[in-house]
Write an enzyme that holds these catalytic residues in place. Structure first.
Site, short mmCIF file in Angstrom:
data_model
loop_
_atom_site.label_atom_id
_atom_site.label_comp_id
_atom_site.label_asym_id
_atom_site.label_seq_id
_atom_site.Cartn_x
_atom_site.Cartn_y
_atom_site.Cartn_z
N GLY A 63 0.82 -1.21 0.00
CA GLY A 63 0.00 0.00 0.00
C GLY A 63 0.85 1.26 0.00
O GLY A 63 1.97 1.27 0.51
N ARG A 123 0.99 -5.66 -4.91
CA ARG A 123 0.96 -6.54 -3.75
C ARG A 123 1.43 -7.98 -4.05
O ARG A 123 1.22 -8.88 -3.24
CB ARG A 123 -0.45 -6.57 -3.15
CG ARG A 123 -0.84 -5.28 -2.46
CD ARG A 123 -1.98 -5.50 -1.48
NE ARG A 123 -2.39 -4.27 -0.82
CZ ARG A 123 -1.78 -3.74 0.24
NH1 ARG A 123 -0.73 -4.35 0.77
NH2 ARG A 123 -2.21 -2.63 0.79
N ASP A 150 5.95 -5.42 6.64
CA ASP A 150 6.56 -6.60 7.28
C ASP A 150 6.69 -7.78 6.31
O ASP A 150 7.76 -8.41 6.24
CB ASP A 150 5.82 -6.99 8.56
CG ASP A 150 4.31 -7.10 8.39
OD1 ASP A 150 3.79 -6.68 7.35
OD2 ASP A 150 3.64 -7.62 9.30
N ASP A 151 5.63 -8.04 5.55
CA ASP A 151 5.71 -9.19 4.62
C ASP A 151 6.74 -8.94 3.52
O ASP A 151 7.51 -9.84 3.17
CB ASP A 151 4.34 -9.43 3.95
CG ASP A 151 3.41 -10.16 4.90
OD1 ASP A 151 3.88 -10.64 5.95
OD2 ASP A 151 2.20 -10.24 4.59
N LYS A 179 8.24 0.48 5.46
CA LYS A 179 7.12 1.32 5.01
C LYS A 179 5.79 0.78 5.49
O LYS A 179 5.62 -0.43 5.54
CB LYS A 179 7.12 1.33 3.48
CG LYS A 179 5.92 1.94 2.83
CD LYS A 179 5.20 1.00 1.84
CE LYS A 179 4.44 -0.10 2.52
NZ LYS A 179 3.51 -0.84 1.65
N THR A 180 4.89 1.56 5.89
CA THR A 180 3.46 1.30 6.01
C THR A 180 2.82 2.36 6.90
O THR A 180 3.35 2.66 7.98
CB THR A 180 3.07 -0.10 6.55
OG1 THR A 180 1.64 -0.15 6.68
CG2 THR A 180 3.67 -0.45 7.89
N ASP A 232 0.31 1.86 8.49
CA ASP A 232 -0.28 1.16 9.63
C ASP A 232 0.58 1.25 10.89
O ASP A 232 0.09 1.02 11.99
CB ASP A 232 -0.51 -0.32 9.29
CG ASP A 232 -1.63 -0.50 8.26
OD1 ASP A 232 -2.14 0.51 7.76
OD2 ASP A 232 -1.97 -1.66 7.97
N TYR A 283 -24.98 15.62 16.01
CA TYR A 283 -24.58 14.31 15.45
C TYR A 283 -23.52 13.62 16.29
O TYR A 283 -22.62 14.27 16.83
CB TYR A 283 -23.97 14.49 14.05
CG TYR A 283 -24.93 14.89 12.98
CD1 TYR A 283 -26.09 14.15 12.73
CD2 TYR A 283 -24.67 16.00 12.18
CE1 TYR A 283 -26.97 14.53 11.72
CE2 TYR A 283 -25.54 16.39 11.18
CZ TYR A 283 -26.69 15.65 10.96
OH TYR A 283 -27.56 16.02 9.97
N TYR A 320 -7.76 6.02 2.41
CA TYR A 320 -7.01 6.33 1.19
C TYR A 320 -6.62 7.81 1.14
O TYR A 320 -5.60 8.15 0.54
CB TYR A 320 -7.82 5.92 -0.04
CG TYR A 320 -8.06 4.43 -0.04
CD1 TYR A 320 -7.06 3.56 -0.44
CD2 TYR A 320 -9.25 3.89 0.44
CE1 TYR A 320 -7.23 2.19 -0.39
CE2 TYR A 320 -9.43 2.52 0.51
CZ TYR A 320 -8.42 1.67 0.09
OH TYR A 320 -8.58 0.31 0.16
N GLY A 334 -5.27 9.53 3.22
CA GLY A 334 -4.03 9.83 3.95
C GLY A 334 -2.80 9.18 3.35
O GLY A 334 -1.67 9.51 3.73
P1 FBP Z 1 0.58 -1.89 3.60
O1 FBP Z 1 0.62 -2.74 4.84
O2 FBP Z 1 0.94 -2.60 2.39
O3 FBP Z 1 1.39 -0.65 3.79
O4 FBP Z 1 -0.91 -1.38 3.39
C1 FBP Z 1 -1.66 -0.91 4.44
C2 FBP Z 1 -3.05 -0.51 4.05
O5 FBP Z 1 -3.10 0.86 3.74
C3 FBP Z 1 -4.01 -0.86 5.18
O6 FBP Z 1 -4.09 0.16 6.12
C4 FBP Z 1 -5.29 -1.15 4.45
O7 FBP Z 1 -6.06 -2.06 5.15
C5 FBP Z 1 -4.82 -1.74 3.15
O8 FBP Z 1 -3.53 -1.23 2.92
C6 FBP Z 1 -5.70 -1.42 1.99
O9 FBP Z 1 -5.23 -2.10 0.88
P2 FBP Z 1 -5.63 -1.80 -0.63
O10 FBP Z 1 -4.83 -0.62 -1.06
O11 FBP Z 1 -5.21 -3.03 -1.34
O12 FBP Z 1 -7.08 -1.51 -0.65
#
Ligand code: FBP
Length: 549
Positions: free
Chosen positions: A79, A143, A173-174, A200-201, A203, A241, A422, A424
């Site tokens: 991602g 991916r 990580d993967d 990178k991520t 998350d 709300y 997305y 962010g």
């Molecule tokens: P990575 O672990 O590859 O960095 O991706 C994280 C992420 O942004 C998650 O937060 C989210 O669940 C997922 O990718 C969404 O994936 P996609 O872009 O395939 O919809």
């Protein structure tokens, strides 16, 4: 191509580097003692025969190694995360500092580009056009997992054809686990291609003692926190709300926690706590409803609740339900595929175990439909598509209705739901990410120059000014353990979940009662790229708390 005024101004930003790299990527290398693995040491050692046990490296300025010309390949994997382009820019500049004639090739669309031999040579013009920009559009990402010997052989062939002697894999990580497998494959087959990983991520779940944070987390959390702050202010203005906001983060709740620390919402659910306390969905709903009722009794029929994307898989009973549904629908695939959407729900209700059927029955109809119909090519429930924010909003509404009938709730409950993810992932990197990413890439060039393989680029001490940052390399095997994946034992980098005994969560837990009762929202506003350091050079609250003594 027309670019925005900000992009134009931002292109001139010169990212900061750790002192070890300030004079170029030719560094003096200090080796630590040999390392092991976080767990399952003997199994990891047996799999990574030639790369296991390498020492942790720290760099100092002023290396003396003669740098012959080399070609290097780079891949973006998984991602998008803000700052990826700066990793590549740093790598490019670092390679050029080693030897002006070094070349950098970008493999296109992620690991697939390496396997299918799709690439482009990165030039000054391409790099300059992407400095300090968000996105992965310079070379694209994907991916595909690099894990088979056939893929490794294709990688060898395609690297050899381009004269590439080092690969940099920018991923989570993967992807870094696979980078390490590839490093081991090359080294054990005496193929002279180095492999270096970069963390990178958005998350934030690729971190440990040596890797303080994954890049992109800072920027993504700032974008979401800006939006949450704006929503909080809207909620407090209109006072009508409750906003249920789902935040990205496939598994760990670091993003939800960081955004809560930045914005002080009334509710933030942390999946890891839900799992630890073995909470049911009903209990989560009850807790939210109790906060809504208490605020309502105090005249506040509004609020903000943050919900992590991965929540549903951390609720033990839902985890069991999803796994049963996966098995049930797969075993009856033909029959189920022929059914009308609503009949699939009836079929599930009739054939799940008693316990899971009871849980399934409590879910709103729309979610039941989603669970039975939105399935991936393997027939599994697509958990990330489940609208948890909607589900919780509906279930809380039902609960409050019941409470009203019992005289326990007397207010109004109107909801708005949001999902921030997305928006962010491709923001222009904050100063932190711009500097950190550029340093990670530049540092990867230093690792290549030092002849290392199977290492992750590491830049530490980043809560301090860049003049105190520590550059070096961490053997990837050191971060590994064995986990059961799809029925097989696999070596993987241990994913960092939110630690319930860690300082960020402890701080949040000490404050959340107050934030639930009061309207204590904080409005972080948009990322600032220019201006006083106290608004431009921020570090995430998570990292500040983690590093505080
Ligand atoms: P990575 O672990 O590859 O960095 O991706 C994280 C992420 O942004 C998650 O937060 C989210 O669940 C997922 O990718 C969404 O994936 P996609 O872009 O395939 O919809």
């Amino acid at each position: 191509m027309s670019i925005s005024p900000l992009q134009k101004a931002r292109a001139a930003y010169a990212p900061k580097l750790p002192p070890a790299l300030a004079g170029g990527a030719n560094v003096k290398v200090n080796e630590g003692v040999p390392t092991t693995a976080v767990a399952d040491v003997e199994k990891i050692r047996a799999i990574f025969k030639t790369t296991f046990g390498s020492p942790v490296l720290t760099f100092e300025a002023g290396g003396s190694a003669a740098a012959k010309a080399i070609n290097v390949g780079v891949i973006l994997s998984g991602g998008q995360a803000p700052g990826g382009h700066n990793v590549i820019a740093g790598l490019y500049d670092g390679l050029k500092s080693l030897n002006k004639t070094n070349k950098l090739y970008g493999f296109l669309k992620g690991p697939d580009g390496l396997v299918k031999d799709e690439y482009m040579e990165l030039t000054d013009a391409i790099i300059d056009a992407h400095r300090n920009t968000g996105g992965f559009d310079m070379i694209g990402s994907g991916r595909t997992k690099l894990e088979t010997d056939e893929q490794f052989e294709a990688a060898r062939r395609h690297c050899e054809a381009l004269g590439i002697s080092a690969l940099v894999i920018i991923g989570g990580d993967d992807s870094n686990t696979n980078a390490c497998m590839l490093a081991e494959y090359f080294k054990s087959h005496s193929i002279p291609i180095q492999v270096i990983g970069c963390p990178k991520t958005i998350d934030g779940d690729l971190k440990n003692e040596w890797i303080e944070t994954s890049f992109g987390f800072d920027t993504a959390c700032r974008v979401y926190s800006e939006l949450i702050g704006n929503i909080g202010r809207d909620a407090n203005s209109a006072k009508k709300y409750w906003h249920f906001i789902k935040l990205m983060g496939r598994s760990a709740s670091h993003i939800a926690l960081e955004c809560a620390l930045q914005t002080q919402p009334n509710i933030a659910i942390i999946s890891e706590e839900v799992a630890e306390k073995k909470m049911t969905l009903g209990q989560i709903v009850d807790e939210i409803a109790a906060v809504v009722a208490a605020r309502s009794a105090a005249g506040m029929n509004f609020g903000v609740a943050l919900i992590p994307e991965g929540l549903i898989e951390f609720v033990p009973e839902i985890k069991v339900l999803i796994s049963e549904l996966n098995d049930l629908l797969a075993a009856n695939a033909e029959k189920v595929d022929a059914m009308e959407k609503a009949d699939k729900v009836k079929f599930a209700l009739a054939n799940l175990t008693k316990e899971s059927a009871a849980v399934f029955a409590t879910l709103p109809a729309g979610i039941q439909m989603q669970l039975c119909n939105d399935r991936d090519p393997h027939g599994n429930v697509q958990v990330s598509l489940i609208e948890t924010e909607k589900m919780l909003a509906e279930m809380v509404a039902t609960k409050l209705k019941a409470m009203k009938a019992e005289g326990k709730f007397n207010g109004k409950f109107s909801t708005q739901v949001h999902f921030f993810g997305y928006e962010g992932r491709c923001a222009a990197p904050s100063n932190y990410d711009a500097d950190y990413c550029y340093s990670l890439g530049y540092n990867a060039a230093a690792l290549i120059g030092a002849g290392r393989t199977g290492y992750m680029s590491s830049v530490r001490n980043t809560t301090k000014p860049a003049s105190e940052w520590i550059a070096g390399g961490i053997p990837i095997t050191m971060m590994m353990n064995i986990e059961r994946r799809h029925g097989h034992d696999k070596p993987v980098i241990r994913k960092a979940l939110v630690e319930l005994d860690g300082k960020p969560f402890a701080f949040f837990a000490s404050k959340r009662g107050e934030w639930a009762k009061e309207t204590a929202y904080v409005y972080p506003g948009p990322i600032q790229y220019f201006g006083p350091s106290e608004v431009c050079d921020l570090v995430t609250k998570t990292l500040m708390l983690e590093q505080s003594k």
